[in-house]
Scaffold this active site. Sequence first.
Site, PDB file in Angstrom:
ATOM      1  N   GLU A   1     -12.993   0.578  -1.826  1.00 31.16           N
ATOM      2  CA  GLU A   1     -12.191   0.565  -3.191  1.00 31.16           C
ATOM      3  C   GLU A   1     -12.659  -0.563  -3.976  1.00 31.16           C
ATOM      4  OE1 GLU A   1      -8.006   0.354  -3.469  1.00 31.16           O
ATOM      5  OE2 GLU A   1      -8.280   1.175  -5.536  1.00 31.16           O
ATOM      6  N   ASP A   2     -13.036  -1.746  -3.209  1.00 29.08           N
ATOM      7  CA  ASP A   2     -13.126  -3.181  -3.739  1.00 29.08           C
ATOM      8  C   ASP A   2     -14.794  -3.541  -3.800  1.00 29.08           C
ATOM      9  OD1 ASP A   2     -10.591  -3.082  -4.290  1.00 29.08           O
ATOM     10  OD2 ASP A   2      -9.935  -4.490  -3.024  1.00 29.08           O
TER      11      ASP A   2
ATOM     12  N   HIS B   1     -10.502  -1.653   5.372  1.00 23.56           N
ATOM     13  CA  HIS B   1      -9.524  -0.557   4.606  1.00 23.56           C
ATOM     14  C   HIS B   1      -9.770  -0.748   3.031  1.00 23.56           C
ATOM     15  CE1 HIS B   1      -6.516  -4.187   4.451  1.00 23.56           C
ATOM     16  NE2 HIS B   1      -6.284  -3.694   3.349  1.00 23.56           N
TER      17      HIS B   1
ATOM     18  N   ASP C   1      29.430 -14.183  13.016  1.00 21.74           N
ATOM     19  CA  ASP C   1      30.083 -14.804  14.445  1.00 21.74           C
ATOM     20  C   ASP C   1      30.167 -13.650  15.382  1.00 21.74           C
ATOM     21  OD1 ASP C   1      30.211 -17.084  13.599  1.00 21.74           O
ATOM     22  OD2 ASP C   1      32.400 -17.416  12.990  1.00 21.74           O
TER      23      ASP C   1
HETATM   24 MN    MN Z   1      -5.237  -4.424   1.547  1.00 20.70          MN
END
Ligand code: MN
Length: 747
Positions: free
Chosen positions: A99-100, A95, A281
Amino acid sequence: MAEAETKKEKYELKDYRLAESQQLDLDNLLEVCRNNLQSVDEERISKAFKLCYLSHEGVMRASGEPFYYHPMAVAKIVASEINIDDVSVTAALLHDTVEDTDVSLEDIEEMFGETVAHLIDGVTKISGVFKSRDTKQAETFMKLLLSMAEDIRVVLIKFADRLHNMRTIQHLPRDKQLKIANETMELYAPLAHRFGLFKIKSELEDLCFKVMDPTSYKFIARKLREKKEARESFIEEFMQPIRNQLDEMGYNFEIKGRPKHIHSIFRKMQRQQKPFEEIYDLFAIRIILEDPHSKEDCWRVYSIITDWYTPIPKRFRDFISVPKANGYQSLHTTVITQKGRKVEVQIRTRKMDEIAEKGVAAHWKYKEGSAGSETLEKFIHWVREILDNPRPEAATEFVKDFQLNLYQDEIYVFTPDGELKTLPNGATPIDFAFEIHSEIGERAVAAKVNGKMVPLRKELSVGDQVEIITGNKINLNPDWIDDVVTHKARSRIRQYIKQKEREVVKEGRKIWRKHADRNNIELSEEEMDQVAKKLDFKNSQYLFYDIGNGDYDVKKLVEYAKQFVSKGRIDEEESEKPPRTAQENYEKYYETARARDEGNALLLNGEMTDIKYSYANCCNPIPGDDVIGFISRTGDVKIHRSNCKNTRHLLKTDSERIIDVSWATNIDSKFIGAVKIIGEDRVGLINDLTDVVSKSMKTNMKSINVNSDSGMFEGIMTVFIDDLDHLDRIIKHLKRVKGVKMAVRYE
Ligand code: MN
């Protein structure tokens, strides 16, 4: 060219061998997939893992770990916590590549096919949207939706991505932490809730809370730890007899002492202004029956529990027979232990539990016909519907639709208290009023939508906040029948019309009886019908209806009945017209009713309405005056001049009953105006005054009262006028009369 070559060489994955530690990571991921997914394409996932590792190689996360840890963790969440499918696992691994890294979408498509490329493209786009800082929230949502439309899995992968980023947020600088946590709290958590991803939503909220309010978070977390042991032993003690019995009966089940989420405990403490202990409680226990236990088994378990503990009847909820709209199914009951402690128990099957925790996503696992899969279908259909008609200019509205309009044949509106009501499309405030209570519907005189007055028959839209203003008496208008879509409203209005008719018939019969007795006429029901027919009515009911209504003179009936009785035969003369149909009769009735009750002089918020009104006696407003409407306790709207002293008082004490009214342009009714006249008394003065009004102004006078005292006179004249202009002209003329010193409008 050269670049493409190197890339191809770099990612020639077939013969690439992972180092030992990465191979272990891959094996572990495959294991997770095999344990959680229905089918696993191991070859494709291995290939994606290798590309993921290679393309991110050398890059580190803020934590100092190699970057591929992140996509790997996201892939695991996709497989084991959302349970989507192996295609999504593949996409999750990759994913961040487009982009990277230097891997392009085309590369992905070539290596993994169109679907995977599509998913990654979607996730990348969403990420881009979140990164641009000046994006308004609404637009962000919209774009998020746009990509979701291509494939719902895009959003699910994005949730997994965000969840892992939140789980590892401590490695980021404080300012970034805050920014991401805020964004997650505002956008992702509500969205996850919408999708029914309740578990992820709760975790996201806790992780955000930890960043945003670390002190409160730590306080509650510490308290939870301190109580853990006591809690567990209590649950053990509580469950012991149940467990034994279920074991004996051969049940296969899991017990969860449902831990409350830190953020939800905090929210409850805030909302209910109670200390931690009181919130905490209330114990909650969940019993999950493993497959293949059925819903019948849930009922058996319920019966065992209530054999041991006393149930509180009011707290019983059966979501199995009647699932929630999002597909949630479960039995809820609250019981009291011998020591007087309240324990909430939820009973459900494994499948119900999965749907409860994972919502939409769980349907990938349970595709066969259930209430849930229908929900998913509706949901997807709805998303498509919205996206087929995108209105980018109305981004905010879009979000509103998204949050509320889960099913597009229904609209969701709010009561003034914020309670959600579901109505069919096309519903009006009248429907809404009847939905709240039939009495509210019957007494409705006006409606406020989102704080503004609207006609009762105006169609409501999604997200409207609706307030119904009621009077003390029934204000139901038979014409409303055309303005409602709900069964409830329609049947009540019909019933009212019938009842109204019956009342008129009854009244007519009463009038007849009185006259008949006085004239010593006695007719049987049958004879009455004969008389009615000869008088052009279908039967006696219709005759009585017209008498009750004042449309037929009872004296005529008396005369005719006398003849009928004495001659024993009927004068044929009168019967020319065919008998009126029932429809014609009703129409006639309501026409006269309307003419009597409602004028045509006023607009409510600039529109003609069916509102009933009358003019206040204190200020006698006339067209041209600045006016307001005041909804009286009896349901009528009283029209006051806005500068009337009563108006000023009402604005202070009862301002929510004030409504905005204005004059219609073509008014054919007359109004009463009053003029105060002061002058020197002389012979013939009154004559001159009345002549000015009736002769030169051609205006009808209602009255004139004059007091004379030592040569001076003071008089009040009331006249029938059209509007303010008319009155002003009269005053001008009166001032010209000899001896008149002053003529002013009198209130
Ligand atoms: Mn990511």
